[in-house]
Write a protein that holds these residues in place. Structure first.
Motif, PDB file in Angstrom:
ATOM      1  N   LEU A  34       0.846  -1.194   0.000  1.00  0.00           N
ATOM      2  CA  LEU A  34       0.000   0.000   0.000  1.00  0.00           C
ATOM      3  C   LEU A  34       0.879   1.240   0.000  1.00  0.00           C
ATOM      4  O   LEU A  34       1.860   1.309   0.748  1.00  0.00           O
ATOM      5  CB  LEU A  34      -0.922   0.008   1.220  1.00  0.00           C
ATOM      6  CG  LEU A  34      -1.754  -1.257   1.460  1.00  0.00           C
ATOM      7  CD1 LEU A  34      -2.574  -1.111   2.727  1.00  0.00           C
ATOM      8  CD2 LEU A  34      -2.656  -1.544   0.274  1.00  0.00           C
ATOM      9  N   LYS A  35       0.519   2.217  -0.818  1.00  0.00           N
ATOM     10  CA  LYS A  35       1.322   3.426  -0.947  1.00  0.00           C
ATOM     11  C   LYS A  35       0.427   4.645  -0.797  1.00  0.00           C
ATOM     12  O   LYS A  35      -0.632   4.735  -1.404  1.00  0.00           O
ATOM     13  CB  LYS A  35       2.026   3.461  -2.316  1.00  0.00           C
ATOM     14  CG  LYS A  35       2.841   4.705  -2.578  1.00  0.00           C
ATOM     15  CD  LYS A  35       3.476   4.639  -3.950  1.00  0.00           C
ATOM     16  CE  LYS A  35       4.309   5.868  -4.249  1.00  0.00           C
ATOM     17  NZ  LYS A  35       3.501   7.089  -4.343  1.00  0.00           N
ATOM     18  N   ARG A  36       0.894   5.563   0.028  1.00  0.00           N
ATOM     19  CA  ARG A  36       0.242   6.864   0.162  1.00  0.00           C
ATOM     20  C   ARG A  36       1.334   7.909   0.317  1.00  0.00           C
ATOM     21  O   ARG A  36       2.025   7.944   1.338  1.00  0.00           O
ATOM     22  CB  ARG A  36      -0.696   6.891   1.361  1.00  0.00           C
ATOM     23  CG  ARG A  36      -1.496   8.189   1.449  1.00  0.00           C
ATOM     24  CD  ARG A  36      -2.493   8.156   2.582  1.00  0.00           C
ATOM     25  NE  ARG A  36      -3.244   9.405   2.638  1.00  0.00           N
ATOM     26  CZ  ARG A  36      -4.133   9.702   3.569  1.00  0.00           C
ATOM     27  NH1 ARG A  36      -4.397   8.820   4.515  1.00  0.00           N
ATOM     28  NH2 ARG A  36      -4.759  10.855   3.559  1.00  0.00           N
ATOM     29  N   ASP A  37       1.521   8.715  -0.718  1.00  0.00           N
ATOM     30  CA  ASP A  37       2.632   9.664  -0.783  1.00  0.00           C
ATOM     31  C   ASP A  37       3.950   8.896  -0.699  1.00  0.00           C
ATOM     32  O   ASP A  37       4.229   8.089  -1.566  1.00  0.00           O
ATOM     33  CB  ASP A  37       2.501  10.722   0.317  1.00  0.00           C
ATOM     34  CG  ASP A  37       1.259  11.593   0.101  1.00  0.00           C
ATOM     35  OD1 ASP A  37       0.906  11.830  -1.072  1.00  0.00           O
ATOM     36  OD2 ASP A  37       0.630  12.009   1.089  1.00  0.00           O
ATOM     37  N   GLY A  69      -0.934  -0.805  -9.306  1.00  0.00           N
ATOM     38  CA  GLY A  69      -0.686   0.586  -9.615  1.00  0.00           C
ATOM     39  C   GLY A  69      -1.943   1.425  -9.645  1.00  0.00           C
ATOM     40  O   GLY A  69      -1.869   2.639  -9.834  1.00  0.00           O
ATOM     41  N   THR A  70      -3.118   0.779  -9.455  1.00  0.00           N
ATOM     42  CA  THR A  70      -4.375   1.506  -9.447  1.00  0.00           C
ATOM     43  C   THR A  70      -4.524   2.286  -8.144  1.00  0.00           C
ATOM     44  O   THR A  70      -4.189   1.782  -7.065  1.00  0.00           O
ATOM     45  CB  THR A  70      -5.558   0.539  -9.607  1.00  0.00           C
ATOM     46  OG1 THR A  70      -5.378  -0.251 -10.790  1.00  0.00           O
ATOM     47  CG2 THR A  70      -6.870   1.290  -9.705  1.00  0.00           C
ATOM     48  N   THR A  71      -5.020   3.504  -8.238  1.00  0.00           N
ATOM     49  CA  THR A  71      -5.273   4.344  -7.068  1.00  0.00           C
ATOM     50  C   THR A  71      -6.739   4.213  -6.666  1.00  0.00           C
ATOM     51  O   THR A  71      -7.631   4.360  -7.511  1.00  0.00           O
ATOM     52  CB  THR A  71      -4.934   5.809  -7.366  1.00  0.00           C
ATOM     53  OG1 THR A  71      -3.559   5.891  -7.756  1.00  0.00           O
ATOM     54  CG2 THR A  71      -5.154   6.677  -6.147  1.00  0.00           C
ATOM     55  N   PHE A  72      -6.976   3.928  -5.395  1.00  0.00           N
ATOM     56  CA  PHE A  72      -8.323   3.734  -4.867  1.00  0.00           C
ATOM     57  C   PHE A  72      -8.644   4.828  -3.861  1.00  0.00           C
ATOM     58  O   PHE A  72      -7.758   5.396  -3.228  1.00  0.00           O
ATOM     59  CB  PHE A  72      -8.449   2.364  -4.190  1.00  0.00           C
ATOM     60  CG  PHE A  72      -8.238   1.202  -5.110  1.00  0.00           C
ATOM     61  CD1 PHE A  72      -9.299   0.648  -5.807  1.00  0.00           C
ATOM     62  CD2 PHE A  72      -6.981   0.651  -5.280  1.00  0.00           C
ATOM     63  CE1 PHE A  72      -9.106  -0.428  -6.654  1.00  0.00           C
ATOM     64  CE2 PHE A  72      -6.773  -0.423  -6.115  1.00  0.00           C
ATOM     65  CZ  PHE A  72      -7.841  -0.964  -6.809  1.00  0.00           C
ATOM     66  N   GLN A  81     -12.844   2.114  -3.944  1.00  0.00           N
ATOM     67  CA  GLN A  81     -13.333   2.378  -5.290  1.00  0.00           C
ATOM     68  C   GLN A  81     -12.235   3.053  -6.097  1.00  0.00           C
ATOM     69  O   GLN A  81     -11.545   3.936  -5.569  1.00  0.00           O
ATOM     70  CB  GLN A  81     -14.577   3.277  -5.257  1.00  0.00           C
ATOM     71  CG  GLN A  81     -15.818   2.604  -4.700  1.00  0.00           C
ATOM     72  CD  GLN A  81     -17.032   3.508  -4.763  1.00  0.00           C
ATOM     73  OE1 GLN A  81     -16.937   4.664  -5.163  1.00  0.00           O
ATOM     74  NE2 GLN A  81     -18.186   2.982  -4.369  1.00  0.00           N
ATOM     75  N   PRO A  82     -12.039   2.638  -7.351  1.00  0.00           N
ATOM     76  CA  PRO A  82     -11.009   3.307  -8.176  1.00  0.00           C
ATOM     77  C   PRO A  82     -11.276   4.800  -8.279  1.00  0.00           C
ATOM     78  O   PRO A  82     -12.408   5.233  -8.509  1.00  0.00           O
ATOM     79  CB  PRO A  82     -11.142   2.609  -9.530  1.00  0.00           C
ATOM     80  CG  PRO A  82     -11.789   1.292  -9.228  1.00  0.00           C
ATOM     81  CD  PRO A  82     -12.692   1.530  -8.061  1.00  0.00           C
ATOM     82  N   GLU A 161      -7.982  13.700   2.023  1.00  0.00           N
ATOM     83  CA  GLU A 161      -8.282  12.776   0.924  1.00  0.00           C
ATOM     84  C   GLU A 161      -7.776  11.387   1.290  1.00  0.00           C
ATOM     85  O   GLU A 161      -6.569  11.182   1.462  1.00  0.00           O
ATOM     86  CB  GLU A 161      -7.644  13.257  -0.377  1.00  0.00           C
ATOM     87  CG  GLU A 161      -8.397  14.399  -1.034  1.00  0.00           C
ATOM     88  CD  GLU A 161      -7.902  14.663  -2.442  1.00  0.00           C
ATOM     89  OE1 GLU A 161      -6.966  13.951  -2.878  1.00  0.00           O
ATOM     90  OE2 GLU A 161      -8.433  15.555  -3.099  1.00  0.00           O
ATOM     91  N   ALA A 162      -8.680  10.434   1.400  1.00  0.00           N
ATOM     92  CA  ALA A 162      -8.324   9.048   1.727  1.00  0.00           C
ATOM     93  C   ALA A 162      -8.057   8.294   0.427  1.00  0.00           C
ATOM     94  O   ALA A 162      -8.935   7.646  -0.135  1.00  0.00           O
ATOM     95  CB  ALA A 162      -9.448   8.389   2.514  1.00  0.00           C
ATOM     96  N   VAL A 163      -6.825   8.421  -0.056  1.00  0.00           N
ATOM     97  CA  VAL A 163      -6.448   7.829  -1.336  1.00  0.00           C
ATOM     98  C   VAL A 163      -5.326   6.822  -1.094  1.00  0.00           C
ATOM     99  O   VAL A 163      -4.334   7.128  -0.424  1.00  0.00           O
ATOM    100  CB  VAL A 163      -5.992   8.910  -2.330  1.00  0.00           C
ATOM    101  CG1 VAL A 163      -5.496   8.276  -3.619  1.00  0.00           C
ATOM    102  CG2 VAL A 163      -7.134   9.864  -2.626  1.00  0.00           C
ATOM    103  N   ILE A 164      -5.501   5.602  -1.617  1.00  0.00           N
ATOM    104  CA  ILE A 164      -4.534   4.516  -1.447  1.00  0.00           C
ATOM    105  C   ILE A 164      -4.159   3.975  -2.825  1.00  0.00           C
ATOM    106  O   ILE A 164      -5.028   3.744  -3.660  1.00  0.00           O
ATOM    107  CB  ILE A 164      -5.104   3.375  -0.584  1.00  0.00           C
ATOM    108  CG1 ILE A 164      -5.609   3.904   0.762  1.00  0.00           C
ATOM    109  CG2 ILE A 164      -4.066   2.290  -0.370  1.00  0.00           C
ATOM    110  CD1 ILE A 164      -4.544   4.458   1.652  1.00  0.00           C
TER     111      ILE A 164
END
Length: 499
Positions: A34-37, A69-72, A81-82, A161-164
Motif C-alpha cells: 500500500l502506498k500513500r505519498d 498501480g491503481t489508485t483507490f 473504489q477506483p 483525501e483518503a487515497v490509497i
C-alpha cells in the motif's frame, strides 16, 4: 559481452516489472504494498480482512481483479473504489498575493471549525470537496503567494483525501519501506547501498551465490528477484533457522524456492576441516521402530482401559435388568474406547510427521554441504550485524577464483580491519572500501532545490575479486623480499661507484 537469458526468464522478468500491456492484476493471496505519498506498507490480500493504514481502515475485497498501480479512494464502510481522474479545479487558478509578510498565523483565518469538518465527513462528502470548502472559508488564502497556495492545497489533500495506491512489491519499494519504517531490522541498509551491492556482486540469472545476511531476508529477496528463479542460492544463517520475513513480502512463486538452500554458520568450521556430520538427526523415517518406541506405554494403557471397561460393562449388565439401559452403557463405553484410539492415532501421526520433517531437513543439509564442498560459488554477499572479518575469511573458501564478493557494514572500522586482514591473507585483488552518498531533490517549476532533510549515512561496502591463493608465499613475505632485495640496475651503479 552480453549474456542472453532464456525466453522463460525474459518473460518472467517482464511480468515482474509490469511488462508490455496492462500488467499483472491483484489476486487473492498475493502480497501487495500500500502506498500513500512516501509511506509504504506490505499487506496480504485477503477478503474480509480489516487493514489499518495511515489512520484509515478499509477492506481489500474490491481491489481484487484490478491492475497493480491503481489508485483507490476509501469510501464509507471501508470499501475501495477506483479514483476517477478529475481536472484541475478553479480554485488553483485564483489570484495570488505577492508575498506572505502580512499573513499572521493566529488560528482565526479558517471559518470552518473541527465540528463542521466532522459533520461534512459524516454526510459522506469526499475529501476533495472538503478541501474545496476549506479553501473557500479561508480568509488568507487569496493573500498567499502562488507557491504558498499550492503548498496549502497539497497539505490539506494529504490530510483529508483518503487515497490509497496498491503497487506490486519489488526490491526498490520494499527497501524504501523498511528503511523508512524499521531501519534497525535491516541494519540501516539504504536502498542505494543495496543497489550497489547487487551491481558489485554481479548478481544475474544462472549464478551460484552464497548469501549471509541478518537483514530480515531483504538482501536474500533482492538476490532472488535479480536471478529470476535461475541458478542456486545458499543462505548461511546464525541460530536455529533463517529469517525470511522480508523475503515473503516479495510474493515469489514456489519455483523460486526450489533452488534455495540453507546452511548453519555453526557447521562451517567442521565443513572446512572435514569433520562435518549430521548424526544428530535421524537417518530415515522408521515407522515400525516408531510404533514400537512411541506406543509401548500407550498400548499397555489401552489394554488396561479395555479390561476395565469390559469388567464394568459385565458388572453393569449383571446388575441392570433393563435391556435398554444396558445398551446405552455399552454405547458409551464404545465411544470412550474409540475416542482414546483416535487420540493415540493422532499422537502417532504427529510423531511421524515430526520425524519426517527432521529427515527432510537432514537430507537438504547434506545436499547443501555437497554444494559448498565444490567450492565453485560465483559470488558472496555478506550483510550482517556480526563482525565481518571471521565471516568473510571462512566463507571465501567456498568461492571460485575470479569471482566478486561484497561485504556491507553499518560502520567503517570493522571493514577497515577486514581490509587489512585480506591484504595480509592474499587471494584477493581490487579491494575497495566505499560509501555511497545520497541526496534527494525537490523538482518543481521555479523551485527545484535539495530537500532540507537527508539521510546521514547508508553504510559502507567492501568489495573485491577473488584470485588463486598462493599458500606458499603470502603478501607480507613478498613485501619483505621486495624491501630487502635491490634492483639489479641499482646494484650495478653502486659497484661502479666503489670501483
Amino acid at each position: 559481452m552480453r549474456t542472453a537469458l532464456p525466453r522463460r526468464a525474459a518473460r518472467g522478468a517482464a511480468a515482474m516489472e509490469g511488462g508490455p500491456g496492462p500488467g499483472p492484476r491483484i489476486c487473492e493471496g498475493d502480497c501487495a504494498v500500500l502506498k500513500r505519498d512516501d509511506v509504504f506498507k506490505a499487506v496480504p490480500v485477503l477478503r474480509r480482512r480489516k487493514i489499518i493504514f495511515e489512520k484509515q481502515w478499509f477492506y481489500l475485497d474490491n481491489a481484487i481483479g484490478h491492475i497493480y498501480g491503481t489508485t483507490f479512494e476509501v469510501t464509507s464502510g471501508g470499501n475501495l473504489q477506483p479514483k476517477q481522474e478529475v481536472g484541475e479545479t478553479a480554485t488553483e487558478t485564483k489570484e495570488a498575493g505577492t508575498d506572505n509578510r502580512n499573513i499572521v498565523d493566529d488560528g482565526k483565518s479558517q471559518k470552518l471549525t473541527h465540528d463542521d469538518i466532522k459533520a461534512l465527513k459524516d454526510k459522506g462528502i469526499k475529501g476533495q470537496e472538503i478541501v474545496q470548502q476549506l479553501i473557500e472559508n479561508s480568509t488568507t488564502f487569496r493573500d498567499k503567494t502562488e507557491f504558498a497556495q499550492d503548498k496549502y492545497i497539497k497539505k490539506k489533500k494529504k490530510k483529508y483525501e483518503a487515497v490509497i495506491t496498491i503497487v506490486k512489491p519489488s526490491t526498490r519499494i520494499l527497501s524504501t519501506m523498511y528503511y523508512a519504517r524499521e531501519p534497525g531490522k535491516i541494519n540501516h541498509l539504504r536502498y542505494d547501498t543495496l543497489a550497489q551491492m547487487l551491481t558489485l556482486g554481479n548478481i544475474r540469472a544462472g549464478n551460484k551465490m552464497i548469501v549471509m545476511e541478518t537483514c530480515a531476508g531483504l538482501v536474500l529477496g533482492a538476490v532472488m528477484e535479480r536471478m529470476g528463479g535461475y541458478g542456486s542460492i545458499i543462505q548461511m544463517y546464525p541460530g536455529g533457522g533463517p529469517v525470511r520475513a522480508a523475503t515473503t513480502c516479495f510474493g515469489f512463486p514456489k519455483v523460486f524456492f526450489n533452488n534455495l538452500h540453507e546452511f548453519p554458520l555453526s557447521k562451517v568450521d567442521s565443513l572446512l576441516s572435514g569433520t562435518f556430520s549430521t548424526e544428530t538427526l535421524p537417518s530415515e523415517p522408521e515407522d515400525n521402530a516408531l510404533g514400537e518406541e512411541e506406543s509401548n506405554g500407550v498400548t499397555d494403557e489401552k489394554q488396561i482401559s479395555l479390561q476395565e471397561t469390559e469388567e464394568e460393562s459385565a458388572t453393569e449388565a449383571a446388575m441392570e435388568i433393563n435391556q435398554t439401559e444396558e445398551q446405552e452403557t455399552m454405547d458409551i463405553n464404545a465411544e470412550d474406547v474409540e475416542f482414546k484410539e483416535n487420540k493415540e492415532k493422532e499422537n502417532k501421526e504427529n510423531v511421524r510427521e515430526k520425524q519426517r520433517k527432521q529427515w527432510e531437513r537432514r537430507k537438504k543439509l547434506i545436499e547443501t554441504a555437497a554444494l559448498l564442498r565444490e567450492r565453485n560459488a560465483d559470488g558472496l554477499i555478506v550483510a550482517s550485524k556480526f563482525h565481518p572479518t571471521p565471516l568473510l575469511l571462512s566463507l571465501l573458501e567456498f568461492v571460485a577464483p575470479s569471482r566478486p564478493f561484497v561485504v556491507y557494514c553499518q560502520y567503517k572500522e570493522p571493514l577497515l580491519e577486514c581490509y587489512t586482514k585480506l591484504r595480509e591473507r592474499g587471494g584477493v585483488i581490487n579491494l575497495k572500501l566505499s560509501e555511497t552518498w545520497l541526496r534527494n531533490y525537490q523538482v518543481l517549476p521555479d523551485r527545484s532545490h535539495p530537500k532540507l532533510t537527508m539521510s546521514g549515512g547508508g553504510g559502507y561496502l567492501l568489495s573485491g575479486i577473488t584470485v588463486v591463493l598462493d599458500k606458499g608465499r603470502s603478501d607480507s613475505s613478498n613485501l619483505e623480499v621486495l624491501k630487502t632485495e635491490e634492483p639489479s640496475s641499482k646494484r650495478c651503479k653502486v659497484q661502479d661507484l666503489h670501483c
